[in-house]
Design a protein around this motif. Sequence first.
Motif, mmCIF file in Angstrom:
data_model
loop_
_atom_site.group_PDB
_atom_site.id
_atom_site.type_symbol
_atom_site.label_atom_id
_atom_site.label_comp_id
_atom_site.label_asym_id
_atom_site.label_seq_id
_atom_site.Cartn_x
_atom_site.Cartn_y
_atom_site.Cartn_z
ATOM 1 N N ILE A 112 21.327 -32.788 50.835
ATOM 2 C CA ILE A 112 21.930 -32.057 49.719
ATOM 3 C C ILE A 112 23.362 -31.657 50.051
ATOM 4 N N GLN A 113 23.617 -31.244 51.312
ATOM 5 C CA GLN A 113 24.992 -30.935 51.720
ATOM 6 C C GLN A 113 25.892 -32.148 51.506
ATOM 7 N N PHE A 114 25.405 -33.304 51.891
ATOM 8 C CA PHE A 114 26.180 -34.534 51.740
ATOM 9 C C PHE A 114 26.432 -34.832 50.260
ATOM 10 N N LEU A 115 25.378 -34.771 49.449
ATOM 11 C CA LEU A 115 25.516 -35.082 48.022
ATOM 12 C C LEU A 115 26.451 -34.108 47.306
ATOM 13 N N LEU A 116 26.385 -32.830 47.673
ATOM 14 C CA LEU A 116 27.224 -31.813 47.031
ATOM 15 C C LEU A 116 28.611 -31.699 47.661
ATOM 16 N N ARG A 117 28.842 -32.481 48.707
ATOM 17 C CA ARG A 117 30.125 -32.456 49.429
ATOM 18 C C ARG A 117 30.442 -31.079 50.006
ATOM 19 N N VAL A 118 29.419 -30.457 50.572
ATOM 20 C CA VAL A 118 29.627 -29.156 51.221
ATOM 21 C C VAL A 118 29.375 -29.243 52.719
ATOM 22 N N GLY A 119 29.213 -30.430 53.208
ATOM 23 C CA GLY A 119 28.979 -30.630 54.628
ATOM 24 C C GLY A 119 28.639 -32.078 54.898
ATOM 25 N N ALA A 120 28.602 -32.409 56.156
ATOM 26 C CA ALA A 120 28.296 -33.771 56.563
ATOM 27 C C ALA A 120 26.793 -33.937 56.742
ATOM 28 N N PHE A 121 26.338 -35.162 56.631
ATOM 29 C CA PHE A 121 24.967 -35.504 56.974
ATOM 30 C C PHE A 121 25.004 -35.849 58.457
ATOM 31 N N ASP A 122 24.448 -34.965 59.273
ATOM 32 C CA ASP A 122 24.612 -35.085 60.720
ATOM 33 C C ASP A 122 23.253 -35.073 61.410
ATOM 34 N N ILE A 123 22.947 -36.132 62.138
ATOM 35 C CA ILE A 123 21.668 -36.241 62.840
ATOM 36 C C ILE A 123 21.542 -35.164 63.912
ATOM 37 N N THR A 124 22.671 -34.727 64.470
ATOM 38 C CA THR A 124 22.631 -33.652 65.464
ATOM 39 C C THR A 124 22.123 -32.368 64.819
ATOM 40 N N ASP A 125 22.589 -32.078 63.594
ATOM 41 C CA ASP A 125 22.103 -30.891 62.880
ATOM 42 C C ASP A 125 20.610 -31.002 62.595
ATOM 43 N N ILE A 126 20.163 -32.186 62.192
ATOM 44 C CA ILE A 126 18.740 -32.383 61.917
ATOM 45 C C ILE A 126 17.934 -32.128 63.190
ATOM 46 N N THR A 127 18.419 -32.640 64.301
ATOM 47 C CA THR A 127 17.720 -32.469 65.579
ATOM 48 C C THR A 127 17.689 -31.003 66.000
ATOM 49 N N THR A 128 18.844 -30.334 65.948
ATOM 50 C CA THR A 128 18.893 -28.931 66.409
ATOM 51 C C THR A 128 18.166 -27.996 65.455
ATOM 52 N N ASN A 129 18.236 -28.262 64.154
ATOM 53 C CA ASN A 129 17.499 -27.433 63.198
ATOM 54 C C ASN A 129 15.993 -27.583 63.398
ATOM 55 N N THR A 130 15.550 -28.820 63.572
ATOM 56 C CA THR A 130 14.125 -29.078 63.812
ATOM 57 C C THR A 130 13.684 -28.403 65.107
ATOM 58 N N LEU A 131 14.514 -28.503 66.140
ATOM 59 C CA LEU A 131 14.221 -27.831 67.414
ATOM 60 C C LEU A 131 14.095 -26.325 67.212
ATOM 61 N N GLY A 132 14.952 -25.744 66.393
ATOM 62 C CA GLY A 132 14.858 -24.317 66.095
ATOM 63 C C GLY A 132 13.522 -23.954 65.470
ATOM 64 N N GLY A 133 13.047 -24.786 64.530
ATOM 65 C CA GLY A 133 11.736 -24.553 63.924
ATOM 66 C C GLY A 133 10.616 -24.630 64.944
ATOM 67 N N VAL A 134 10.679 -25.615 65.836
ATOM 68 C CA VAL A 134 9.654 -25.779 66.880
ATOM 69 C C VAL A 134 9.655 -24.564 67.807
ATOM 70 N N ILE A 135 10.829 -24.139 68.243
ATOM 71 C CA ILE A 135 10.924 -22.975 69.142
ATOM 72 C C ILE A 135 10.417 -21.727 68.445
ATOM 73 N N GLY A 136 10.768 -21.558 67.166
ATOM 74 C CA GLY A 136 10.267 -20.411 66.408
ATOM 75 C C GLY A 136 8.755 -20.403 66.322
ATOM 76 N N SER A 137 8.172 -21.567 66.117
ATOM 77 C CA SER A 137 6.712 -21.687 66.067
ATOM 78 C C SER A 137 6.087 -21.316 67.412
ATOM 79 N N MET A 138 6.735 -21.742 68.498
ATOM 80 C CA MET A 138 6.235 -21.402 69.838
ATOM 81 C C MET A 138 6.381 -19.899 70.108
ATOM 82 N N ILE A 139 7.464 -19.304 69.641
ATOM 83 C CA ILE A 139 7.653 -17.855 69.801
ATOM 84 C C ILE A 139 6.518 -17.118 69.106
#
Length: 185
Positions: A112-139
């Motif tokens: 959606i960021q990419f489509l709305l031109r409010v940010g880049a589509f970045d695999i690093t963001d996908i990886t780090t955001n997903t990692l944040g969810g995993v860590i939160g679940s472990m917490i």
Amino acid sequence: MNLQEYWGNNRKHNNTANKLTFVLFIVYLMALIWILLFKLDVQFSYTESRRVNLIPFSEPLILNGKADFGEMLLNVVIFLPLGIYAGILFKRWIFGKKLFFFFLITFMLEGIQFLLRVGAFDITDITTNTLGGVIGSMIYKVIEKVFKSSVQAQKFMNIIAAIGTVLMISLLLLLKMDMLPVKYK
């Protein structure tokens, strides 16, 4: 299994705690969308062009000639609550389903960021955001073990989340109204 089925099958749980958790989760999602998609109503220069980065960790922000991993760390931190809420609200989901949920949410936000031109589509963001969810679940799993009760852990997290939500909304409003010494314009 959807949220209504989960709550219907677990009447032992405090209904008030479940409702509060759900409301806090919705507020978190709205804040997340406002921060990530609407960029706090700020027009950034990079929103004029669309960018796609499909090579993970290839473009850490370079600041004064040094790699700045702060943005990646913030991406992890901002998705910790998603993992905690998933741990509470989707308790019956196996790890793989939660992992897919974190990935799907972040993939959709990046798209959606990419489509709305409010940010880049970045695999690093996908990886780090997903990692944040995993860590939160472990917490949340650790907190649940400490309390030895999912109901008590949920009530504790609701208190922490309520305080955090009030602080976050207050800070975002103060920032939006230019009442903080930090300027984002």
